[in-house]
Design a protein around this motif. Structure first.
Motif, PDB file in Angstrom:
ATOM      1  N   ALA A  49       2.842   4.903  -7.838  1.00  0.00           N
ATOM      2  CA  ALA A  49       4.111   5.185  -8.499  1.00  0.00           C
ATOM      3  C   ALA A  49       4.123   6.592  -9.091  1.00  0.00           C
ATOM      4  N   LEU A  50       3.002   7.015  -9.667  1.00  0.00           N
ATOM      5  CA  LEU A  50       2.915   8.370 -10.225  1.00  0.00           C
ATOM      6  C   LEU A  50       3.088   9.422  -9.128  1.00  0.00           C
ATOM      7  N   CYS A  51       2.434   9.205  -7.990  1.00  0.00           N
ATOM      8  CA  CYS A  51       2.569  10.146  -6.871  1.00  0.00           C
ATOM      9  C   CYS A  51       4.030  10.244  -6.435  1.00  0.00           C
ATOM     10  N   HIS A  52       4.681   9.127  -6.333  1.00  0.00           N
ATOM     11  CA  HIS A  52       6.081   9.113  -5.889  1.00  0.00           C
ATOM     12  C   HIS A  52       6.951   9.976  -6.794  1.00  0.00           C
ATOM     13  N   LEU A  74       0.804  -1.226   0.000  1.00  0.00           N
ATOM     14  CA  LEU A  74       0.000   0.000   0.000  1.00  0.00           C
ATOM     15  C   LEU A  74       0.835   1.275   0.000  1.00  0.00           C
ATOM     16  N   ARG A  75       2.123   1.139   0.198  1.00  0.00           N
ATOM     17  CA  ARG A  75       2.973   2.314   0.353  1.00  0.00           C
ATOM     18  C   ARG A  75       3.079   3.099  -0.957  1.00  0.00           C
ATOM     19  N   ILE A  76       3.005   4.421  -0.860  1.00  0.00           N
ATOM     20  CA  ILE A  76       3.211   5.279  -2.028  1.00  0.00           C
ATOM     21  C   ILE A  76       4.700   5.295  -2.349  1.00  0.00           C
ATOM     22  N   GLY A  77       5.030   4.889  -3.566  1.00  0.00           N
ATOM     23  CA  GLY A  77       6.433   4.783  -3.954  1.00  0.00           C
ATOM     24  C   GLY A  77       6.550   3.965  -5.220  1.00  0.00           C
ATOM     25  N   PRO A  78       7.754   3.586  -5.615  1.00  0.00           N
ATOM     26  CA  PRO A  78       7.928   2.738  -6.799  1.00  0.00           C
ATOM     27  C   PRO A  78       7.171   1.430  -6.628  1.00  0.00           C
ATOM     28  N   ARG A  79       6.519   0.970  -7.706  1.00  0.00           N
ATOM     29  CA  ARG A  79       5.709  -0.234  -7.614  1.00  0.00           C
ATOM     30  C   ARG A  79       6.111  -1.237  -8.672  1.00  0.00           C
ATOM     31  N   PRO A  80       6.140  -2.526  -8.322  1.00  0.00           N
ATOM     32  CA  PRO A  80       6.461  -3.565  -9.297  1.00  0.00           C
ATOM     33  C   PRO A  80       5.501  -3.515 -10.480  1.00  0.00           C
ATOM     34  N   GLY A  81       6.034  -3.646 -11.674  1.00  0.00           N
ATOM     35  CA  GLY A  81       5.196  -3.673 -12.872  1.00  0.00           C
ATOM     36  C   GLY A  81       5.045  -2.334 -13.554  1.00  0.00           C
ATOM     37  N   TRP A  82       5.462  -1.258 -12.865  1.00  0.00           N
ATOM     38  CA  TRP A  82       5.307   0.083 -13.443  1.00  0.00           C
ATOM     39  C   TRP A  82       6.626   0.839 -13.408  1.00  0.00           C
ATOM     40  N   THR A  83       6.916   1.521 -14.503  1.00  0.00           N
ATOM     41  CA  THR A  83       8.058   2.426 -14.575  1.00  0.00           C
ATOM     42  C   THR A  83       7.530   3.806 -14.938  1.00  0.00           C
ATOM     43  N   VAL A  84       7.804   4.781 -14.099  1.00  0.00           N
ATOM     44  CA  VAL A  84       7.331   6.151 -14.340  1.00  0.00           C
ATOM     45  C   VAL A  84       8.544   7.047 -14.564  1.00  0.00           C
ATOM     46  N   THR A  85       8.539   7.771 -15.676  1.00  0.00           N
ATOM     47  CA  THR A  85       9.632   8.683 -16.015  1.00  0.00           C
ATOM     48  C   THR A  85       9.064  10.059 -16.338  1.00  0.00           C
ATOM     49  N   VAL A  86       9.953  11.046 -16.346  1.00  0.00           N
ATOM     50  CA  VAL A  86       9.572  12.401 -16.734  1.00  0.00           C
ATOM     51  C   VAL A  86      10.098  12.655 -18.134  1.00  0.00           C
ATOM     52  N   GLU A  87       9.184  12.959 -19.051  1.00  0.00           N
ATOM     53  CA  GLU A  87       9.549  13.243 -20.432  1.00  0.00           C
ATOM     54  C   GLU A  87       8.844  14.513 -20.869  1.00  0.00           C
ATOM     55  N   ALA A  92       5.967  12.256  -9.042  1.00  0.00           N
ATOM     56  CA  ALA A  92       5.492  13.646  -9.032  1.00  0.00           C
ATOM     57  C   ALA A  92       6.002  14.396  -7.811  1.00  0.00           C
ATOM     58  N   TRP A  93       5.957  13.745  -6.650  1.00  0.00           N
ATOM     59  CA  TRP A  93       6.408  14.391  -5.422  1.00  0.00           C
ATOM     60  C   TRP A  93       7.919  14.591  -5.403  1.00  0.00           C
ATOM     61  N   GLU A  94       8.642  13.663  -6.052  1.00  0.00           N
ATOM     62  CA  GLU A  94      10.106  13.778  -6.100  1.00  0.00           C
ATOM     63  C   GLU A  94      10.554  14.865  -7.060  1.00  0.00           C
ATOM     64  N   THR A  95       9.818  15.031  -8.172  1.00  0.00           N
ATOM     65  CA  THR A  95      10.281  15.923  -9.243  1.00  0.00           C
ATOM     66  C   THR A  95       9.522  17.238  -9.338  1.00  0.00           C
ATOM     67  N   GLY A  96       8.322  17.277  -8.803  1.00  0.00           N
ATOM     68  CA  GLY A  96       7.489  18.466  -8.946  1.00  0.00           C
ATOM     69  C   GLY A  96       6.721  18.496 -10.253  1.00  0.00           C
ATOM     70  N   VAL A  97       6.865  17.476 -11.090  1.00  0.00           N
ATOM     71  CA  VAL A  97       6.133  17.381 -12.356  1.00  0.00           C
ATOM     72  C   VAL A  97       4.822  16.656 -12.099  1.00  0.00           C
ATOM     73  N   THR A  98       3.709  17.268 -12.468  1.00  0.00           N
ATOM     74  CA  THR A  98       2.400  16.685 -12.153  1.00  0.00           C
ATOM     75  C   THR A  98       1.528  16.450 -13.382  1.00  0.00           C
ATOM     76  N   GLU A  99       1.969  16.907 -14.537  1.00  0.00           N
ATOM     77  CA  GLU A  99       1.182  16.739 -15.758  1.00  0.00           C
ATOM     78  C   GLU A  99       1.364  15.321 -16.286  1.00  0.00           C
ATOM     79  N   LEU A 100       0.244  14.671 -16.638  1.00  0.00           N
ATOM     80  CA  LEU A 100       0.311  13.320 -17.170  1.00  0.00           C
ATOM     81  C   LEU A 100       0.473  13.348 -18.683  1.00  0.00           C
ATOM     82  N   GLY A 101       1.319  12.452 -19.215  1.00  0.00           N
ATOM     83  CA  GLY A 101       1.450  12.311 -20.652  1.00  0.00           C
ATOM     84  C   GLY A 101       0.152  11.806 -21.268  1.00  0.00           C
ATOM     85  N   GLU A 102       0.003  12.010 -22.577  1.00  0.00           N
ATOM     86  CA  GLU A 102      -1.241  11.648 -23.250  1.00  0.00           C
ATOM     87  C   GLU A 102      -1.581  10.171 -23.105  1.00  0.00           C
TER      88      GLU A 102
END
Length: 321
Positions: free
Chosen positions: A299-302, A268-281, A304-314
């Motif tokens: 994973a998205l929250c993690h 349940l922890r907010i953070g990197p999750r198995p099966g998902w890779t989230v990058t900033v592009e 976003a909170w680390e980078t300050g980027v909150t906009e989702l790609g298409e």
């Protein structure tokens, strides 16, 4: 059960509206989850910003929904508001009450005198949610506050979850008085830490977990109190709000609802999750992988909170039931 989230803490502090129930409708699985916590030996407390009901009324409501409780397990913003008044006023001081009879009774129990009309002798105004609050009541409070009376708001929740949807909360009425007086109230309930601190102390807990559905009250209150929290999506919080959350409103864990308390904490922890890779592009969040949408949101929250980027790609979408 040893790896369950509730087993990692020495008390669970539940918000009510939007977390345990929506008005007269219980969140599915809530009674069983509260029972599981009790059977595990984990104390539970019910911590609500709704000042309209006395603790015994809250107990009756919970019991009717299949969750028996004791009055000393209930902590309301009315109690917190009156505590602030009692710390600042002489015994017998007149307090103009904008709220229910339960709030007025709480004022009286503290040795203060509840009144409904403004007079020169009124020393404070206490404001809590009531479906019967009127323009006339706000007008009396406006005059008292403008004359210099101490103003305590039990809470400033803009909305109140119900079985019909979001309704105006005490914060909406507080906003009207704030506009009319140019005065800021002293806020007693969440996000101030007082309610959580009092509830944890009553349970003898040094490591409590807060469970709530609002980032700006439940989770912000947990952060202010320095304790961990589980954000549930059964009430007000949305995926967008979570991704864009400021540091003061960021939870530790994330789940669909409170039944997740019996699931493994690390799932349940907010953070990197198995099966998902989230990058900033190109200043957007891009997710690749496959799996549970709640894991994707964690994973998205993690990132976003680390980078300050909150906009989702298409091509990055979060679809939750």
């Amino acid at each position: 059960m040893s790896d369950a989230l509730l087993a990692a803490y020495d008390a669970v502090l539940f918000d009510l509206d939007g977390t345990v129930y929506h008005g007269s409708r219980v969140i599915p699985g809530a009674p069983e989850t509260v029972r599981a916590a009790r059977e595990h030996g984990t104390p539970v407390r019910f911590v609500t910003n709704n000042a309209s009901k006395a603790p015994d009324e809250v107990v009756a409501h919970l019991t009717g929904l299949g969750m028996p409780a004791e009055t000393d397990e209930v902590h309301t913003s009315a109690q917190a508001g009156v505590q602030l008044l009692a710390e600042r006023l002489e015994a017998g001081a007149e307090v103009l009450v904008v709220g229910t009879r339960a709030l007025a009774d709480e004022v009286a129990r503290a040795g203060l005198k509840p009144v409904r009309e403004n007079a020169e002798s009124v020393q404070a105004v206490v404001q809590g949610h009531s479906p019967d609050n009127t323009w006339a009541a706000l007008a009396e409070a406006c005059l008292a506050i403008r004359a210099g009376a101490l103003w305590v708001a039990c809470n400033v929740d803009a909305t109140l979850p119900s079985e019909r949807g979001l309704l105006p909360g005490n914060g909406s009425m507080v906003a009207a008085l704030r506009t009319a007086t140019d005065v800021e109230p002293l806020v007693a309930g969440k996000p101030q830490p007082l309610l959580f601190e009092t509830a944890a102390r009553s349970a003898g807990a040094s490591r409590p977990l807060v469970v709530g559905d609002r980032l700006d009250t439940d989770i912000a209150g947990a952060v202010a109190a320095g304790v961990d929290s589980l954000v549930v999506l059964s009430g007000v919080a949305t995926p967008k709000q979570l991704i864009e959350a400021i540091p003061a409103e960021r939870g530790t864990y994330l789940a669909k609802d409170l039944t997740a308390l019996t699931e493994p904490a690390e799932d349940l922890r907010i953070g990197p999750r198995p099966g998902w890779t989230v990058t900033v592009e190109n200043q957007t969040l891009t997710a690749k992988g496959d799996g549970d949408d709640l894991d994707l949101l964690r994973a998205l929250c993690h990132v976003a909170w680390e980078t300050g980027v909150t906009e989702l790609g298409e091509d990055t979408k979060v679809q939750l039931p």
